[in-house]
Design a protein around this motif. Structure first.
Motif, PDB file in Angstrom:
ATOM      1  N   ALA A   1       0.831  -1.208   0.000  1.00  0.00           N
ATOM      2  CA  ALA A   1       0.000   0.000   0.000  1.00  0.00           C
ATOM      3  C   ALA A   1       0.868   1.263   0.000  1.00  0.00           C
ATOM      4  CB  ALA A   1      -0.936  -0.015   1.208  1.00  0.00           C
ATOM      5  N   LEU A   2       1.939   1.252   0.811  1.00  0.00           N
ATOM      6  CA  LEU A   2       2.818   2.426   0.881  1.00  0.00           C
ATOM      7  C   LEU A   2       3.641   2.582  -0.396  1.00  0.00           C
ATOM      8  CD1 LEU A   2       3.915   2.141   4.621  1.00  0.00           C
ATOM      9  CD2 LEU A   2       2.416   3.872   3.616  1.00  0.00           C
ATOM     10  N   ASN A   3       4.079   1.469  -0.995  1.00  0.00           N
ATOM     11  CA  ASN A   3       4.789   1.562  -2.280  1.00  0.00           C
ATOM     12  C   ASN A   3       3.880   2.187  -3.333  1.00  0.00           C
ATOM     13  OD1 ASN A   3       7.042   0.326  -1.190  1.00  0.00           O
ATOM     14  ND2 ASN A   3       6.615  -1.691  -2.063  1.00  0.00           N
ATOM     15  N   ASN A   4       2.592   1.830  -3.302  1.00  0.00           N
ATOM     16  CA  ASN A   4       1.651   2.415  -4.257  1.00  0.00           C
ATOM     17  C   ASN A   4       1.515   3.918  -4.053  1.00  0.00           C
ATOM     18  OD1 ASN A   4       1.015   0.053  -5.599  1.00  0.00           O
ATOM     19  ND2 ASN A   4      -0.701  -0.436  -4.242  1.00  0.00           N
ATOM     20  N   VAL A   5       1.530   4.347  -2.794  1.00  0.00           N
ATOM     21  CA  VAL A   5       1.456   5.789  -2.523  1.00  0.00           C
ATOM     22  C   VAL A   5       2.642   6.499  -3.169  1.00  0.00           C
ATOM     23  CG1 VAL A   5       1.562   7.552  -0.714  1.00  0.00           C
ATOM     24  CG2 VAL A   5       0.098   5.547  -0.406  1.00  0.00           C
ATOM     25  N   VAL A   6       3.854   5.918  -2.999  1.00  0.00           N
ATOM     26  CA  VAL A   6       5.057   6.518  -3.584  1.00  0.00           C
ATOM     27  C   VAL A   6       4.975   6.514  -5.107  1.00  0.00           C
ATOM     28  CG1 VAL A   6       7.553   6.265  -3.863  1.00  0.00           C
ATOM     29  CG2 VAL A   6       6.501   5.889  -1.624  1.00  0.00           C
ATOM     30  N   GLU A   7       4.610   5.366  -5.682  1.00  0.00           N
ATOM     31  CA  GLU A   7       4.716   5.186  -7.136  1.00  0.00           C
ATOM     32  C   GLU A   7       3.546   5.803  -7.900  1.00  0.00           C
ATOM     33  OE1 GLU A   7       5.230   0.986  -7.750  1.00  0.00           O
ATOM     34  OE2 GLU A   7       6.854   0.936  -6.283  1.00  0.00           O
ATOM     35  N   HIS A   8       2.373   5.890  -7.267  1.00  0.00           N
ATOM     36  CA  HIS A   8       1.195   6.347  -8.003  1.00  0.00           C
ATOM     37  C   HIS A   8       0.607   7.632  -7.430  1.00  0.00           C
ATOM     38  CE1 HIS A   8       1.429   2.715 -10.309  1.00  0.00           C
ATOM     39  NE2 HIS A   8       1.366   1.979  -9.217  1.00  0.00           N
ATOM     40  N   ALA A   9       0.290   7.639  -6.128  1.00  0.00           N
ATOM     41  CA  ALA A   9      -0.410   8.804  -5.570  1.00  0.00           C
ATOM     42  C   ALA A   9       0.438  10.070  -5.715  1.00  0.00           C
ATOM     43  CB  ALA A   9      -0.764   8.556  -4.108  1.00  0.00           C
TER      44      ALA A   9
END
Lengths: 176, 112
Positions: A61-69
């Motif tokens: 979930a946190l990797n997605n925040v970095v990579e997408h959000a």
């Protein structure tokens, strides 16, 4: 057994441990936060396998925040709120990056693996892992923020030394 | 990201000397794998016994390493800890890689 139900509900409502802190959305910061959370959960009596599952889902979930959000945006603090009950762990992640496409969390279908070796996908597994590891997932966009809540069913074994005091919370430092 | 290597019984054994292959080191891992496997022409066996945590970034880096090693050489995995094994099973990547309980049985499996 009917007689057990009220007790179970009370146990669920009473948090054994709760912490909120913020992290900067960068891989090294995420790693450090995951290590602290996993360590704290195990100290609180969460079995190693359950703590590992939660840490992996949180990592994705946190990797997605970095990579997408925050892709193409100036990053901002991400808030984590973690509540441990007797039979449930709830993790809330809040960021002020871009909303998820369609204002919904991706379904997390596995990519097609029936392909030549040279075409095996190197990504696209994150949401599948999050869905697989969590028991419920809720995403909403409110006031310009992404709010993702993940619940994990687990059993806490406080151990023989458990008392009313909370030795765990100080192990997670607030970051200001 | 430190990788140690050993050439044994027709295989290049690469041991990951780190506890995590995550988004913080995925690119370093991929580059280090390219460096240590570049000259070899044998099967590569990746010893993950020291690795406690692999996320989807790390998984992607292992897939990328498989592609760099090439179509003519195998990349097999050995000694996965339970949490790492679970990532491979949940993503069905256990259907892409041969996964062995340990290095010894991986070498034996190839010989037999």
């Amino acid at each position: 057994m009917p007689a057990e139900k009220p007790g179970r509900d009370r146990a669920r409502k009473r948090a054994l441990w709760q912490v909120a802190f913020r992290i900067w959305p960068a891989p090294a910061e995420i790693r450090a936060a995951l290590l602290r959370v996993e360590d704290a959960l195990q100290s609180a009596g969460v079995p190693a396998a359950s703590a590992g599952d939660a840490a992996l889902a949180l990592a994705e979930a946190l990797n997605n925040v970095v990579e997408h959000a925050f892709a193409g945006l100036a990053p901002g603090w991400v808030t984590l709120d973690i509540t441990l009950g007797q039979d449930r762990l709830t993790v809330r992640i809040c960021d002020r990056g871009r909303p998820m496409p369609g204002l919904a969390a991706p379904a997390g279908h596995l990519p097609d693996l029936d392909v030549p070796r040279s075409d095996v996908p190197e990504g696209g597994f994150g949401w599948h892992l999050i869905h697989s590891l969590s028991s419920t997932l809720d995403y909403r966009r409110e006031d310009g923020a992404n709010l993702l809540r993940l619940d994990f069913d687990l059993r806490v074994d406080p151990g023989p030394d458990s008392s009313g005091s909370d030795p765990v919370t100080p192990r997670i430092a607030r970051k200001d | 990201m430190h990788l140690s290597t050993d050439q044994r019984e027709g295989a290049l054994i690469v041991r990951v000397e780190a506890a995590r292959i995550d988004s913080a080191v995925a690119i370093q891992f991929k580059d280090a794998m390219r460096d240590v496997t570049g000259g070899a022409e044998t099967r590569v066996l990746l010893d993950l016994s020291q690795v406690e945590f692999v996320d989807s970034s790390g998984l992607g880096a292992i897939v990328a390493a498989m592609k760099v090693i090439g179509p003519g050489r195998r990349l097999d995995l050995a000694a996965l800890q339970p949490g790492v094994d679970k990532v491979f099973r949940l993503t069905r990547m256990d259907t892409i890689f041969a996964i062995h309980p340990d290095v010894e049985s991986a070498l034996g499996a190839h010989a037999g």
